[in-house]
Scaffold this active site. Structure first.
Site, PDB file in Angstrom:
ATOM      1  N   HIS A 455       0.832  -1.203   0.000  1.00 27.26           N
ATOM      2  CA  HIS A 455       0.000   0.000   0.000  1.00 27.26           C
ATOM      3  C   HIS A 455       0.875   1.266   0.000  1.00 27.26           C
ATOM      4  O   HIS A 455       0.725   2.140  -0.854  1.00 27.26           O
ATOM      5  CB  HIS A 455      -0.911  -0.033   1.239  1.00 27.26           C
ATOM      6  CG  HIS A 455      -1.812   1.152   1.386  1.00 27.26           C
ATOM      7  ND1 HIS A 455      -3.160   1.089   1.130  1.00 27.26           N
ATOM      8  CD2 HIS A 455      -1.568   2.440   1.765  1.00 27.26           C
ATOM      9  CE1 HIS A 455      -3.699   2.287   1.342  1.00 27.26           C
ATOM     10  NE2 HIS A 455      -2.754   3.127   1.733  1.00 27.26           N
ATOM     11  N   GLU A 456       1.793   1.332   0.942  1.00 30.30           N
ATOM     12  CA  GLU A 456       2.625   2.534   1.044  1.00 30.30           C
ATOM     13  C   GLU A 456       3.543   2.664  -0.175  1.00 30.30           C
ATOM     14  O   GLU A 456       3.829   3.773  -0.626  1.00 30.30           O
ATOM     15  CB  GLU A 456       3.429   2.548   2.349  1.00 30.30           C
ATOM     16  CG  GLU A 456       2.579   2.521   3.627  1.00 30.30           C
ATOM     17  CD  GLU A 456       1.512   3.611   3.686  1.00 30.30           C
ATOM     18  OE1 GLU A 456       1.679   4.663   3.053  1.00 30.30           O
ATOM     19  OE2 GLU A 456       0.492   3.381   4.372  1.00 30.30           O
ATOM     20  N   HIS A 459       1.634   4.513  -2.844  1.00 32.76           N
ATOM     21  CA  HIS A 459       1.689   5.976  -2.665  1.00 32.76           C
ATOM     22  C   HIS A 459       3.048   6.499  -3.131  1.00 32.76           C
ATOM     23  O   HIS A 459       3.148   7.534  -3.774  1.00 32.76           O
ATOM     24  CB  HIS A 459       1.512   6.343  -1.186  1.00 32.76           C
ATOM     25  CG  HIS A 459       0.091   6.252  -0.684  1.00 32.76           C
ATOM     26  ND1 HIS A 459      -0.955   6.873  -1.310  1.00 32.76           N
ATOM     27  CD2 HIS A 459      -0.444   5.636   0.398  1.00 32.76           C
ATOM     28  CE1 HIS A 459      -2.080   6.637  -0.635  1.00 32.76           C
ATOM     29  NE2 HIS A 459      -1.792   5.881   0.409  1.00 32.76           N
ATOM     30  N   HIS A 462       3.380   6.743  -6.820  1.00 32.96           N
ATOM     31  CA  HIS A 462       2.597   7.884  -7.298  1.00 32.96           C
ATOM     32  C   HIS A 462       3.470   9.147  -7.267  1.00 32.96           C
ATOM     33  O   HIS A 462       3.387  10.006  -8.145  1.00 32.96           O
ATOM     34  CB  HIS A 462       1.373   8.043  -6.388  1.00 32.96           C
ATOM     35  CG  HIS A 462       0.217   8.777  -6.997  1.00 32.96           C
ATOM     36  ND1 HIS A 462      -0.881   9.128  -6.272  1.00 32.96           N
ATOM     37  CD2 HIS A 462      -0.021   9.235  -8.245  1.00 32.96           C
ATOM     38  CE1 HIS A 462      -1.739   9.775  -7.056  1.00 32.96           C
ATOM     39  NE2 HIS A 462      -1.234   9.853  -8.257  1.00 32.96           N
TER      40      HIS A 462
END
Ligand SMILES: [Zn+2]
Length: 664
Positions: A455-456, A459, A462
């Site tokens: 998940h991290e 980010h 991105h």
């Protein structure tokens, strides 16, 4: 030389002192104010606005980060001293009439009119944002807006204090060991320790998460569960910690603010700049999801009642659901740990996203960091070898580090700028509080912890893969209901056999995750999924109802109960007052207010977008390229709905989420 004053790609984390924070930020604020004065008279004020805060942001990013990961009393004091000055500076910008006039003047020039792409969007967004912050109001309106903001800050702060105080004011002391029947030994030990810490006999239970959840899930004694459940759902509902009046006041202030700024209601104000755009769209989204979830929700509740052999009350549901879960799935999450040693998870993840997104992640040695455990990596484009950026990874808990897991950006670069001399790599970081290594074994993670890393990292990509030339629109600076798409989609790779084979290997034998464990883990994921979903939809619906259709004078607690009763697995008592403890919505001037729907919204996006990988291959470099070019690289340079459509060829479809959670 104060190291916070100049942007350095190799942040000298090992040299920064707490005593340097205030002088640096004061000087940077003064410099930025000079640049603001220049921007106002500049022929291109918009461009100046985008870049003038770069050094200030860098320094604040570094300080905020250090305060999160290696805090000291001196550093916290320094951060708390500069934080209000910096935020006051930012909030003064939309109310600066000279700046506002300069931006409007530029927008009316031939050049301003002819802007295209990200710069055009930046112009539109800046103008809209200034208006939403009151730039166009007459003096009396501006003054009232400031009063409202002050009143909102006071009321929401008090709201959150009341929840905390009323939570802390409650305790349940049990002195007869028989009453503890059903509780796991860890919960009993924690209750004993809690009693001891207060110099009391027996076992002490509270309304804080771990204690409350353990009681609701395991305690055999139904009357005690009822008593605690009722206390929990009456938090801050009566004197001396009464949030009823504050709740009304917060809703009234938010409505007044929205109408002062020309919006129908607070939801339309808050969502104006988000992917959903209007309260109506968010409402329709939730209504649709509710209709699709309701049949299975009813089935699950009927099945649970027949399993329990009795009519269930709200305080029985968690307890019987746990019994049902244990009967249906003989599955202990702990059995997965040996297959998720941290090192394999991380290198496997780099391998997966290297293939999918065409990047290469390489360790970097000798980079100064804030703790010896921190690792640094460089990310390159696999095809061109271009240096895209670097990141730090800090995985384990420490006493001087805050809890949770997060990604942060330190430097927003532009590694693919047209002019080679403008090319600068991005810099970011990911932090977690994962299970540390013990007893000479490597760090063995839960499956959920592995998902957190993915998940991290989403980010982070991105940020690192951003190719947006406008700083303010780069990377993760996207609307709130879109920002979790890149992160949540990555979690899907933790549920696919093919990708698990790459990173889920037994730490001693190297064996793959056994098929029966994999199947159990997948089945357990869908257990009572309709209930989990209805609960989230209910919170989203009550949030929007309060901000859009509450009439402004009727009993707000009754109103909220009347909405939530339609989403509850068991009948709610007349005095049900969960809403007076709902800090998500009411503990800050905006917070999750009118935004709770975002949780489900983002899940719909990530489940739907992942269907392209499922169809075309979870390692498909073609789909990966598309996701990278159309989503990850684009930041907020285009309306997220347009970006999404460019990747999927259509609008989001909620069916993928229903399928993933076994509801279809
Ligand atoms: Zn996230």
């Amino acid at each position: 030389m104060n190291p916070l004053l100049e942007i350095s790609f190799r942040v000298p984390f090992d040299q920064i002192q707490a005593s340097q924070v205030e002088p640096a930020i004061d000087q940077l604020l003064a410099d930025t104010k000079l640049r603001l004065a220049e921007a106002i008279v500049s022929p291109r004020p918009l461009h100046a606005l985008d870049t003038m805060t770069e050094r200030l942001e860098y320094a604040m990013n570094v300080v905020r980060h250090l305060e999160s990961v290696v805090t000291t009393p001196e550093l916290r004091a320094a951060f708390n001293a500069v934080q209000p000055k910096v935020s006051a500076f930012y909030s003064s910008l939309p109310l600066n009439p000279e700046l506002w006039n300069a931006i409007k003047r530029y927008a009316a020039t031939a050049e301003g009119q002819a802007l295209t792409g990200a710069m055009k969007r930046y112009q539109t967004k800046t103008i809209d944002s200034f208006k939403r912050h009151g730039a166009d109001l007459p003096p009396a309106g501006k003054a009232r807006l400031q009063e409202i903001d002050v009143a909102l800050t006071e009321a929401t702060t008090k709201f959150s204090e009341n929840v905390l105080d009323s939570t802390n004011a409650y305790e349940l002391l049990l002195t007869d060991e028989k009453q503890l029947a059903g509780l796991p030994p860890t919960a009993v030990a924690a209750a004993r320790a809690s009693a001891e810490s207060k110099a009391k006999p027996g076992w002490r239970f509270t309304l804080h998460g771990p204690s409350y959840v353990a009681l609701m899930t395991y305690l055999d004694d139904a009357p005690i569960r009822e008593q605690v459940w009722r206390a929990y759902n009456a938090r801050a509902a009566e004197a001396p910690y009464d949030n009823r009046g504050l709740l009304k006041k917060i809703l009234e202030l938010r409505r007044e603010k929205a109408q002062l700024l020309g919006f129908r209601d607070f939801a339309d104000l808050v969502l104006d700049d988000r992917m959903a755009h209007t309260g109506d769209t968010a409402q329709n989204f939730l209504d649709d999801l509710r209709v699709r979830t309701e049949p299975r929700f009813k089935e699950e509740n009927a099945a649970l009642e027949s399993f329990a052999g009795q009519t269930l009350q709200p305080w029985d549901v968690g307890y019987w659901a746990e019994k049902q879960r244990a009967a249906l799935y003989d599955f202990d999450e702990e059995a997965l740990r040996p297959y998720f040693p941290l090192q394999n998870v991380v290198t496997g993840m780099f391998e997966i996203f290297g293939r999918v997104f065409g990047i290469r992640v390489e360790p970097e040695a000798g980079v100064p960091a804030w703790d010896a455990e921190v690792r640094c990596y460089a990310v390159r484009d696999a095809a061109t070898n271009a240096n895209l950026g670097s990141f730090y990874a800090d995985w384990f808990p420490r006493e001087n580090k805050r809890g949770g897991a997060w990604m942060d950006s330190l430097i927003t670069g532009n590694p693919t700028a047209e002019n080679p001399s403008d090319r600068r790599p991005h810099l970011g970081l990911i932090c977690g509080n994962l299970t540390p290594p013990v007893d000479g074994k490597p760090a063995l993670l839960t499956h959920r912890e592995a998902e957190t890393i993915f998940h991290e990292f989403g980010h982070l990509l991105h940020h690192l893969l951003s190719r947006v030339e406008v700083r303010s629109l780069a990377g993760t600076s996207v609307p709130w209901d879109f920002v979790e798409l890149p992160s949540q989609i990555m979690e899907n790779w933790c549920w696919e056999r093919e990708s698990l084979n790459l990173f889920a290997r037994h730490w001693q034998t190297g064996a793959r995750l056994p098929e029966d464990l994999f199947q159990k883990m997948k089945r357990a994921k869908t257990f009572r999924a309709a209930n989990a979903q209805m609960r989230q939809i209910g919170f989203g619906v009550v949030d929007l109802a309060l901000h859009r259709s509450w009439d402004g004078h009727s009993d707000v607690v009754k109103f909220a109960r009347g909405v939530l009763v339609n989403f509850a697995p068991a009948p709610l008592p007349e005095d049900y007052a969960m809403i007076t403890g709902f800090t998500h919505l009411f503990s800050s001037p905006v917070g999750y207010g009118a935004g709770y729907y975002s949780y489900k919204w983002a899940e719909v996006l990530d489940a739907d977008a992942f269907t392209r990988f499922r169809k075309e291959g979870v390692f498909s470099a073609a789909v990966g390229r598309d996701f990278r070019d159309k989503i990850l690289a684009r930041g907020d340079s285009e309306d997220p709905a347009v970006l999404y459509r460019s990747f999927m060829g259509r609008d989001p479809d909620p069916n993928a989420l229903l399928e993933r959670t076994g509801l279809l």
